[in-house]
Design an enzyme around this catalytic site. Structure first.
Site, PDB file in Angstrom:
ATOM      1  N   CYS A  86      20.788   6.530  -3.235  1.00  0.00           N
ATOM      2  CA  CYS A  86      20.639   5.269  -3.972  1.00  0.00           C
ATOM      3  C   CYS A  86      21.337   5.366  -5.337  1.00  0.00           C
ATOM      4  CB  CYS A  86      19.162   4.898  -4.088  1.00  0.00           C
ATOM      5  SG  CYS A  86      18.912   3.179  -4.542  1.00  0.00           S
ATOM      6  N   HIS A 203      16.880   5.475   1.586  1.00  0.00           N
ATOM      7  CA  HIS A 203      16.059   6.547   1.004  1.00  0.00           C
ATOM      8  C   HIS A 203      15.431   7.426   2.095  1.00  0.00           C
ATOM      9  CE1 HIS A 203      15.878   5.322  -3.261  1.00  0.00           C
ATOM     10  NE2 HIS A 203      16.050   4.104  -2.799  1.00  0.00           N
ATOM     11  N   GLU A 205      14.139  10.264   1.641  1.00  0.00           N
ATOM     12  CA  GLU A 205      12.975  10.969   1.063  1.00  0.00           C
ATOM     13  C   GLU A 205      11.715  10.108   1.101  1.00  0.00           C
ATOM     14  OE1 GLU A 205      15.034   9.249  -0.592  1.00  0.00           O
ATOM     15  OE2 GLU A 205      14.206   8.579  -2.510  1.00  0.00           O
TER      16      GLU A 205
END
Lengths: 234, 82
Positions: A86, A203, A205
């Site tokens: 990002c 994302h 994560e």
């Protein structure tokens, strides 16, 4: 093996990345403040999401002048691994470590939702545990994720297999409506020529636990960790 | 001395913000507006010790290396002498 997560003023996904590396990948990880310059202890650096420097001027434009970024440049030049997520992807483009730029979303909105991305190249240190063409469900959260590059750069990315993820629908088809932000060629993630620097807008994560709606992101971190482990053995 | 720097998107780059403004303006009933593109404007105060040539060179470097992204933007500089 050791991971580092860079923290800029305004980073806000640093703890998520740290959590995933320490709890799910099970590897040691440090936070690295952006004034630091010594990265010699690390095998992989994560540049996390957020709003470094408040996104002032352009997203990632000021972060690239932070002292740590000079070291990241050298780190990457030595073939070590850098993953920008990002805002991290935006910073890598601004820093010239990846080609192109991330512009305002086509519809101008900040988009925060799960999308589907297709694995376009599973032959990279970041994706070898994924199947070519696999569809992942990952969240995006950005206002400037509209990937832009000129024709020559796009040709080069295609030819060299450096487009790693493309936005798609749940069955892996590329359609206009499955492209959330207007990115050129539905690009969601690209790597450098050496395949050791990956930038992506979604994302992973935030998608490593079923409780969070998807665990599709964990294969990216696990791919990277097994790559590093194999390199250490040989 | 002052430098004025105008940063604009390259003609080949779509400008969704400018398009949205243009669309709204059309809906408001404005006639004769055929396109709008949005850019950025910077006013930079320069040290008085710099002569015009060095001032321009400094502003030029700042515009190129920091204020604009050459992948998507062009810039134009005006130097305003006191």
């Amino acid at each position: 093996m050791k991971f580092g997560v860079i923290v800029f003023p305004g980073s806000n996904c640093d703890h998520d990345a740290y959590h995933v590396v320490s709890k799910h990948v099970g590897q040691p990880v440090d936070f690295i403040w952006h004034r630091e310059t010594d990265l010699s202890a690390y095998d992989a650096i994560i540049i996390p999401g957020g709003f470094s420097y408040g996104d002032y001027l352009r997203a990632g434009a000021l972060a690239r002048f932070s002292p740590v970024m000079q070291s990241v440049r050298k780190f990457a030049a030595h073939g070590r691994f850098v993953l920008g997520i990002c805002n991290g992807f935006q910073i890598l483009c601004e820093a010239g470590l990846l080609p192109g730029a991330l512009m305002r979303n086509r519809d101008l909105h900040f988009i925060c939702r799960h999308v589907h991305v297709r694995v376009e190249n599973s032959d990279t240190p970041f994706t070898h545990m994924l199947k070519q063409g696999a569809v992942l469900r990952l969240p995006i959260a950005h206002a400037e994720g509209n990937y832009f590059c000129d024709d020559a750069t796009l040709d080069e990315l295609e030819r060299e297999g450096r487009i790693i993820f493309r936005y798609c629908d749940e069955r892996g088809r590329l359609t206009d409506t499955s492209n959330p932000n207007g990115s050129r060629a539905s690009i969601a993630g690209i790597c450098n020529r050496g395949r050791n620097v990956l930038g992506m807008m979604p994302h992973p994560e935030r998608a490593c636990e079923d409780l969070l709606g998807s665990s599709d992101g964990s294969a990216i971190f696990n791919s990277l960790a097994t790559t590093i482990a194999k390199m250490a053995e040989s | 001395m002052k430098a004025k720097v105008y940063v604009t998107l390259k003609p080949s780059v779509l400008d969704p913000q400018g398009k949205a403004i243009h669309h709204s303006v059309e809906l408001m009933g404005w006639q004769g507006i055929t396109d709008i593109r949005q850019g950025k404007y910077f006013e930079i105060a320069l040290a008085e010790t710099l002569d015009a040539e060095r001032a321009r060179a400094l502003a030029e470097r700042l515009a190129r290396e920091v204020l604009s992204n050459p992948v998507i933007e062009d810039y134009r500089i005006e130097i305003e002498e006191p």
